[in-house]
Scaffold this active site. Structure first.
Site, mmCIF file in Angstrom:
data_model
loop_
_atom_site.group_PDB
_atom_site.id
_atom_site.type_symbol
_atom_site.label_atom_id
_atom_site.label_comp_id
_atom_site.label_asym_id
_atom_site.label_seq_id
_atom_site.Cartn_x
_atom_site.Cartn_y
_atom_site.Cartn_z
ATOM 1 N N HIS A 77 0.851 -1.195 0.000
ATOM 2 C CA HIS A 77 0.000 0.000 0.000
ATOM 3 C C HIS A 77 0.886 1.244 0.000
ATOM 4 O O HIS A 77 1.700 1.421 0.903
ATOM 5 C CB HIS A 77 -0.880 0.037 1.249
ATOM 6 C CG HIS A 77 -2.009 -0.951 1.220
ATOM 7 N ND1 HIS A 77 -3.018 -0.957 2.144
ATOM 8 C CD2 HIS A 77 -2.296 -1.957 0.357
ATOM 9 C CE1 HIS A 77 -3.883 -1.925 1.865
ATOM 10 N NE2 HIS A 77 -3.455 -2.551 0.795
ATOM 11 N N TYR A 95 -8.415 5.206 8.365
ATOM 12 C CA TYR A 95 -8.461 5.527 9.795
ATOM 13 C C TYR A 95 -9.494 6.637 9.947
ATOM 14 O O TYR A 95 -9.356 7.688 9.332
ATOM 15 C CB TYR A 95 -7.120 6.078 10.267
ATOM 16 C CG TYR A 95 -6.018 5.050 10.445
ATOM 17 C CD1 TYR A 95 -5.252 4.610 9.371
ATOM 18 C CD2 TYR A 95 -5.714 4.555 11.716
ATOM 19 C CE1 TYR A 95 -4.218 3.689 9.557
ATOM 20 C CE2 TYR A 95 -4.687 3.641 11.913
ATOM 21 C CZ TYR A 95 -3.950 3.207 10.829
ATOM 22 O OH TYR A 95 -2.932 2.301 11.014
ATOM 23 N N PRO A 109 -2.097 0.360 19.314
ATOM 24 C CA PRO A 109 -1.970 -0.153 17.948
ATOM 25 C C PRO A 109 -2.227 0.863 16.829
ATOM 26 O O PRO A 109 -1.997 0.561 15.664
ATOM 27 C CB PRO A 109 -3.022 -1.274 17.892
ATOM 28 C CG PRO A 109 -3.998 -0.954 18.967
ATOM 29 C CD PRO A 109 -3.240 -0.233 20.029
ATOM 30 N N LYS A 149 2.801 -0.194 15.050
ATOM 31 C CA LYS A 149 4.256 -0.279 15.251
ATOM 32 C C LYS A 149 4.743 -1.505 16.030
ATOM 33 O O LYS A 149 5.933 -1.842 15.994
ATOM 34 C CB LYS A 149 4.754 0.977 15.998
ATOM 35 C CG LYS A 149 4.740 2.232 15.159
ATOM 36 C CD LYS A 149 5.939 2.300 14.234
ATOM 37 C CE LYS A 149 5.755 3.216 13.076
ATOM 38 N NZ LYS A 149 5.373 2.599 11.821
ATOM 39 N N TYR A 153 4.957 6.467 9.759
ATOM 40 C CA TYR A 153 4.088 5.317 9.521
ATOM 41 C C TYR A 153 4.817 4.235 8.715
ATOM 42 O O TYR A 153 4.753 3.056 9.056
ATOM 43 C CB TYR A 153 2.809 5.769 8.792
ATOM 44 C CG TYR A 153 1.708 4.730 8.822
ATOM 45 C CD1 TYR A 153 0.858 4.618 9.914
ATOM 46 C CD2 TYR A 153 1.531 3.858 7.757
ATOM 47 C CE1 TYR A 153 -0.144 3.654 9.953
ATOM 48 C CE2 TYR A 153 0.530 2.891 7.783
ATOM 49 C CZ TYR A 153 -0.298 2.796 8.890
ATOM 50 O OH TYR A 153 -1.278 1.838 8.923
HETATM 51 P P1 FAD Z 1 3.988 -11.864 21.287
HETATM 52 O O1 FAD Z 1 3.425 -11.897 19.931
HETATM 53 O O2 FAD Z 1 3.087 -11.534 22.435
HETATM 54 O O3 FAD Z 1 4.676 -13.272 21.553
HETATM 55 C C1 FAD Z 1 5.116 -13.682 22.823
HETATM 56 C C2 FAD Z 1 5.014 -15.189 22.907
HETATM 57 O O4 FAD Z 1 5.526 -15.630 24.157
HETATM 58 C C3 FAD Z 1 3.577 -15.679 22.833
HETATM 59 O O5 FAD Z 1 3.464 -16.668 21.839
HETATM 60 C C4 FAD Z 1 3.293 -16.200 24.224
HETATM 61 O O6 FAD Z 1 2.369 -17.268 24.218
HETATM 62 C C5 FAD Z 1 4.681 -16.627 24.667
HETATM 63 N N1 FAD Z 1 4.861 -16.681 26.121
HETATM 64 C C6 FAD Z 1 4.338 -15.869 27.072
HETATM 65 N N2 FAD Z 1 4.755 -16.256 28.291
HETATM 66 C C7 FAD Z 1 5.560 -17.325 28.116
HETATM 67 C C8 FAD Z 1 6.279 -18.164 28.993
HETATM 68 N N3 FAD Z 1 6.254 -17.950 30.311
HETATM 69 N N4 FAD Z 1 6.987 -19.166 28.487
HETATM 70 C C9 FAD Z 1 7.030 -19.397 27.149
HETATM 71 N N5 FAD Z 1 6.351 -18.627 26.249
HETATM 72 C C10 FAD Z 1 5.635 -17.613 26.735
HETATM 73 N N6 FAD Z 1 1.785 -4.314 15.561
HETATM 74 C C11 FAD Z 1 2.174 -3.838 14.336
HETATM 75 O O7 FAD Z 1 3.371 -3.683 14.101
HETATM 76 N N7 FAD Z 1 1.278 -3.530 13.350
HETATM 77 C C12 FAD Z 1 -0.050 -3.669 13.565
HETATM 78 O O8 FAD Z 1 -0.829 -3.444 12.620
HETATM 79 C C13 FAD Z 1 -0.510 -4.115 14.866
HETATM 80 N N8 FAD Z 1 -1.815 -4.276 15.130
HETATM 81 C C14 FAD Z 1 -2.192 -4.884 16.299
HETATM 82 C C15 FAD Z 1 -3.540 -5.105 16.508
HETATM 83 C C16 FAD Z 1 -3.953 -5.727 17.675
HETATM 84 C C17 FAD Z 1 -5.435 -5.957 17.892
HETATM 85 C C18 FAD Z 1 -2.997 -6.149 18.660
HETATM 86 C C19 FAD Z 1 -3.426 -6.862 19.925
HETATM 87 C C20 FAD Z 1 -1.656 -5.919 18.465
HETATM 88 C C21 FAD Z 1 -1.239 -5.278 17.299
HETATM 89 N N9 FAD Z 1 0.098 -5.040 17.046
HETATM 90 C C22 FAD Z 1 0.483 -4.479 15.843
HETATM 91 C C23 FAD Z 1 1.118 -5.414 18.031
HETATM 92 C C24 FAD Z 1 1.758 -6.766 17.735
HETATM 93 O O9 FAD Z 1 0.763 -7.757 17.592
HETATM 94 C C25 FAD Z 1 2.737 -7.128 18.859
HETATM 95 O O10 FAD Z 1 3.587 -6.029 19.084
HETATM 96 C C26 FAD Z 1 3.568 -8.378 18.520
HETATM 97 O O11 FAD Z 1 2.784 -9.538 18.683
HETATM 98 C C27 FAD Z 1 4.822 -8.489 19.411
HETATM 99 O O12 FAD Z 1 5.487 -9.702 19.152
HETATM 100 P P2 FAD Z 1 6.293 -10.439 20.308
HETATM 101 O O13 FAD Z 1 6.873 -11.642 19.672
HETATM 102 O O14 FAD Z 1 7.164 -9.468 20.994
HETATM 103 O O15 FAD Z 1 5.194 -10.831 21.387
HETATM 104 C C1 DHB Z 2 -4.100 -3.166 11.378
HETATM 105 C C2 DHB Z 2 -3.813 -3.042 12.732
HETATM 106 C C3 DHB Z 2 -3.422 -1.826 13.230
HETATM 107 O O1 DHB Z 2 -3.114 -1.700 14.532
HETATM 108 C C4 DHB Z 2 -3.304 -0.710 12.407
HETATM 109 O O2 DHB Z 2 -2.924 0.477 12.934
HETATM 110 C C5 DHB Z 2 -3.588 -0.846 11.060
HETATM 111 C C6 DHB Z 2 -3.992 -2.075 10.547
HETATM 112 C C7 DHB Z 2 -4.509 -4.489 10.855
HETATM 113 O O3 DHB Z 2 -4.688 -5.397 11.657
HETATM 114 O O4 DHB Z 2 -4.663 -4.623 9.631
#
Ligand code: FAD
Ligand code: DHB
Length: 394
Positions: free
Chosen positions: A75, A204, A296, A300, A388
């Site tokens: 995009h 948005y 979110p 990021k 962004y």
């Molecule tokens: P996580 O994905 O949380 O992974 C951590 C892992 O550790 C999990 O699998 C968990 O089960 C495991 N774990 C926890 N405790 C333990 C333990 N004690 N022992 C072993 N394993 C364990 N980010 C973006 O960049 N762009 C977006 O568009 C965006 N949109 C989002 C929309 C929503 C609705 C949400 C909720 C989040 C969004 N995010 C977005 C944020 C993004 O999803 C997170 O920042 C990302 O998942 C971080 O990855 P991570 O691997 O650090 O953590």
């Molecule tokens: C999506 C999630 C976000 O947090 C955002 O800012 C834009 C798009 C998505 O899930 O597509």
């Protein structure tokens, strides 16, 4: 107790842990990845969807981008809607050609799990009672239960990639951590719908009834979000109620509206800004959501996690190939600079686009003026666009 040894023990198989394990593999460094949930749960968790150019480039460099290249949707711009009108911000034109790619986080995770299984290196799901120990010694340990037995894994380094609710950050004594936090008085109801996207780019929107976001996953699936109360029960939202609210908040006077279809999945997420400093304690390094959370709205979180593990993998490579610790010693400071930049941007996007009950009439008018300035000023649009699409990974 069964004992084993590895170079890097990785707690968590989210995007951060899995990508770290893969990058280390490419550097010829051993790791064991431990995940508390099942493989199905990790793959099915619907979350982020926006990949910065830096994340796409990292996946390409790491040779895990075949499906991303085929199915990811590039995009060049986004729309900001308010007052019944949509305004396009041409991010590629404003940033010298940088763009975002829409590709679900669960697809990223699936690709990384496949890559890991292809290497034959250990990835254990459904581990219990994970604890990290001896973090200030040259040989930190991870103890855990798996397959009915207790295990002890001796490592050179432990990577805490276990998300916001994981155990690694809380293993650091409180006096060694400084926490910065802000909670927001709202959450997002996120839904996945079997409906074709009616806009080629994200929308948005700020409406009097609150924020809404139109996104997508494929030519047949839309991903949508509605501002709601942080403790809202998703079951209180019937499909009809969700669509009525989405159509009210998203439709614009030019006749644009999302297409309606069956809701496949829904869930509520609270919103917070959070930073733990530093991102290191002895031989424990925190990466991704374990160290920082952004609301979110700026898309990021996943991208910050990817930038962290790219830096950590490079620093560990320098440690193993030339015994140099300078990159490892700079890991936290460099990560925090990137994090705070993303924190500022995510907070700004969130406050510009959400309604709060504590808003005064002055706040409402100021918010409207902010949006009008944004879509009327090339300088303001450039500022949004360059944040962004994301600054290159450093
Ligand atoms: P996580 O994905 O949380 O992974 C951590 C892992 O550790 C999990 O699998 C968990 O089960 C495991 N774990 C926890 N405790 C333990 C333990 N004690 N022992 C072993 N394993 C364990 N980010 C973006 O960049 N762009 C977006 O568009 C965006 N949109 C989002 C929309 C929503 C609705 C949400 C909720 C989040 C969004 N995010 C977005 C944020 C993004 O999803 C997170 O920042 C990302 O998942 C971080 O990855 P991570 O691997 O650090 O953590
Ligand atoms: C999506 C999630 C976000 O947090 C955002 O800012 C834009 C798009 C998505 O899930 O597509």
């Amino acid at each position: 107790m069964r004992s084993a040894r590895t170079q890097v023990g990785i707690v968590g198989a989210g995007p951060a842990g899995l990508m770290l394990g893969h990058l280390l593999h490419l550097h010829g460094i051993d790791s064991v990845i431990l995940e508390s949930r099942s493989r199905e749960h990790v793959i099915e968790r619907v979350r982020a969807g926006v990949l910065e150019q830096g994340t796409v480039d990292l996946m390409s460099d790491a040779r895990v981008a075949d499906r991303l290249r085929r199915e990811g949707m590039r995009h060049d711009g986004i729309h900001i809607a308010f007052g019944g009108a949509r305004h396009r911000i041409d991010m590629a034109e404003l940033t010298g050609g940088r763009a975002i790619t829409i590709y679900g986080q669960n697809e990223v995770v699936k690709d990384l799990i496949d890559a890991r299984l292809g290497t034959g290196r250990p990835l254990h799901f459904e581990v219990d009672a994970v604890g990290v120990h001896d973090l200030l010694t040259p040989h930190p340990k991870i103890r855990f239960d798996h397959g009915g037995a207790a295990h002890e894994l001796t490592c050179d380094v432990v990577a805490g990639c276990d998300g916001f609710h994981g155990i690694c950050r809380s293993a650091i004594p409180a006096e060694h951590l400084r926490i910065y936090e802000r909670e927001y008085p709202f959450g997002w109801l996120g839904v996945l719908a079997a409906a074709p996207p009616t806009s080629e780019e994200l929308v948005y929107s700020l409406h009097d009834r609150g924020f809404a976001l139109f996104s997508m996953r494929s030519p047949a699936i839309t991903r949508l979000y509605l501002q709601c109360a942080p403790d809202e029960n998703a079951d209180d939202w019937s499909d009809d109620r969700i669509w009525a609210e989405l159509i009210t908040r998203l439709s614009t006077a030019d006749g644009w509206a999302p297409a309606v279809g069956p809701i496949l999945q829904k869930g509520v997420t609270g919103m917070r800004s959070f930073v733990a400093e530093p991102m290191r304690y002895g031989r424990l390094f925190l990466a991704g959501d374990a160290a920082h959370i952004v609301p979110p709205t700026g898309a990021k979180g996943l991208n910050l996690a990817m930038a962290d593990v790219r830096r950590l993998a490079d620093a560990l490579d320098a440690l193993y190939t030339s015994r140099r610790e300078d990159a490892l010693n700079a890991y936290s400071d460099r990560g925090l600079r990137r994090t705070w930049r993303a924190q500022r941007f995510s907070w700004w996007m969130t406050s510009m686009l959400h309604r709060s009950e504590s808003d005064t009439p002055f706040d409402r008018r100021r918010q409207h003026a902010e949006l009008e300035y944004l879509v009327g000023s090339r300088a303001a649009m450039t500022s949004l666009a360059e944040n962004y699409v994301g600054v290159p990974f450093d």
